[in-house]
Design an enzyme around this catalytic site. Sequence first.
Site, mmCIF file in Angstrom:
data_model
loop_
_atom_site.group_PDB
_atom_site.id
_atom_site.type_symbol
_atom_site.label_atom_id
_atom_site.label_comp_id
_atom_site.label_asym_id
_atom_site.label_seq_id
_atom_site.Cartn_x
_atom_site.Cartn_y
_atom_site.Cartn_z
ATOM 1 N N ASP A 1 36.902 85.471 27.718
ATOM 2 C CA ASP A 1 35.805 84.508 27.640
ATOM 3 C C ASP A 1 35.248 84.181 29.021
ATOM 4 O O ASP A 1 35.979 84.162 30.012
ATOM 5 C CB ASP A 1 36.291 83.212 26.990
ATOM 6 C CG ASP A 1 36.730 83.411 25.551
ATOM 7 O OD1 ASP A 1 36.115 84.232 24.847
ATOM 8 O OD2 ASP A 1 37.704 82.743 25.133
ATOM 9 N N TYR B 1 31.550 73.218 16.890
ATOM 10 C CA TYR B 1 32.301 72.351 17.787
ATOM 11 C C TYR B 1 31.967 70.902 17.440
ATOM 12 O O TYR B 1 30.873 70.611 16.934
ATOM 13 C CB TYR B 1 31.920 72.628 19.239
ATOM 14 C CG TYR B 1 32.385 73.968 19.760
ATOM 15 C CD1 TYR B 1 33.724 74.326 19.751
ATOM 16 C CD2 TYR B 1 31.468 74.883 20.289
ATOM 17 C CE1 TYR B 1 34.150 75.550 20.239
ATOM 18 C CE2 TYR B 1 31.882 76.107 20.791
ATOM 19 C CZ TYR B 1 33.224 76.433 20.759
ATOM 20 O OH TYR B 1 33.635 77.651 21.245
#
Length: 294
Positions: A172, A136
């Site tokens: 998720d 990320y």
Amino acid sequence: MAATRVITAATNSTSSLLLKRPISSQFLKKSPHFLSLSFNPTLSKRLFTCRAVYQPQDVVSKEQGEPETLDYRVFFLDNSGKKISPWHDIPLHLGDGAFNFVVEIPKESSAKMEVATDELYTPIKQDTKKGKLRYYPYNINWNYGLLPQTWEDPTLANSEVEGAFGDNDPVDVVEIGEKQRKIGEILKVKPLGALAMIDEGELDWKIIAIALDDPKASLVNDVEDVEKHFPGTLTAIRDWFRDYKIPDGKPANKFGLGNKAANKDYALKVITETNESWAKLVKRNIAAGELSLV
């Protein structure tokens, strides 16, 4: 030599022996307990679980290879040393509104870890793009991972979220507790809400949850409580997932359901529906494609 470390994660779990090939009726006659479906009366719909001959009480996660390399994997083993799948073999529902949550990415880290849904026993690995490890652009501020025995069906359009199709992955979870968890750790969590993220046209649910052992767990039971005891967190989660691809030159992600987190009841609805989709997948009512059912 690749380093190997062992981490123990206590949980009540089951073990499956599903095959990548369709299951023959002859095999099922020989192994009548190969696949079972269970009903939990605490939910309004069926919750399915896959069971095999062995039902270990503990799960051990074992690292293989060096972290932040292409070979790194976190495998899950039963107490006899047999590999099991964190996606298929760890039960979803624990009763009393609690669910198992498998940590893929610890909070305040940036390596994009994920269950390898196309590899045998679906170990956790670092995602790649064009042969390079993915990160990320900045740390994720919450523990992140998956709900076992759930699946977002890519053939199913959700009429409530712009007709978007599922993203072909387990559901998720964004766990908002104060403690940084470990890759492969299995937590007992309770859902608090749900964000309907739309990522390049695919529906990618984010269940907001908190670990039951967090000091504030007893204070939060729905999205309103999150805003009260974790002010700004829901907005921060939405904005983080909206914007994290922008530094790579991609457009911002969108969100359905009014661009806000839906409440706990809606989150439970999402969990139940995606659990039913997973059950259809492992029963071969839906083609698995490249997904591993082992």
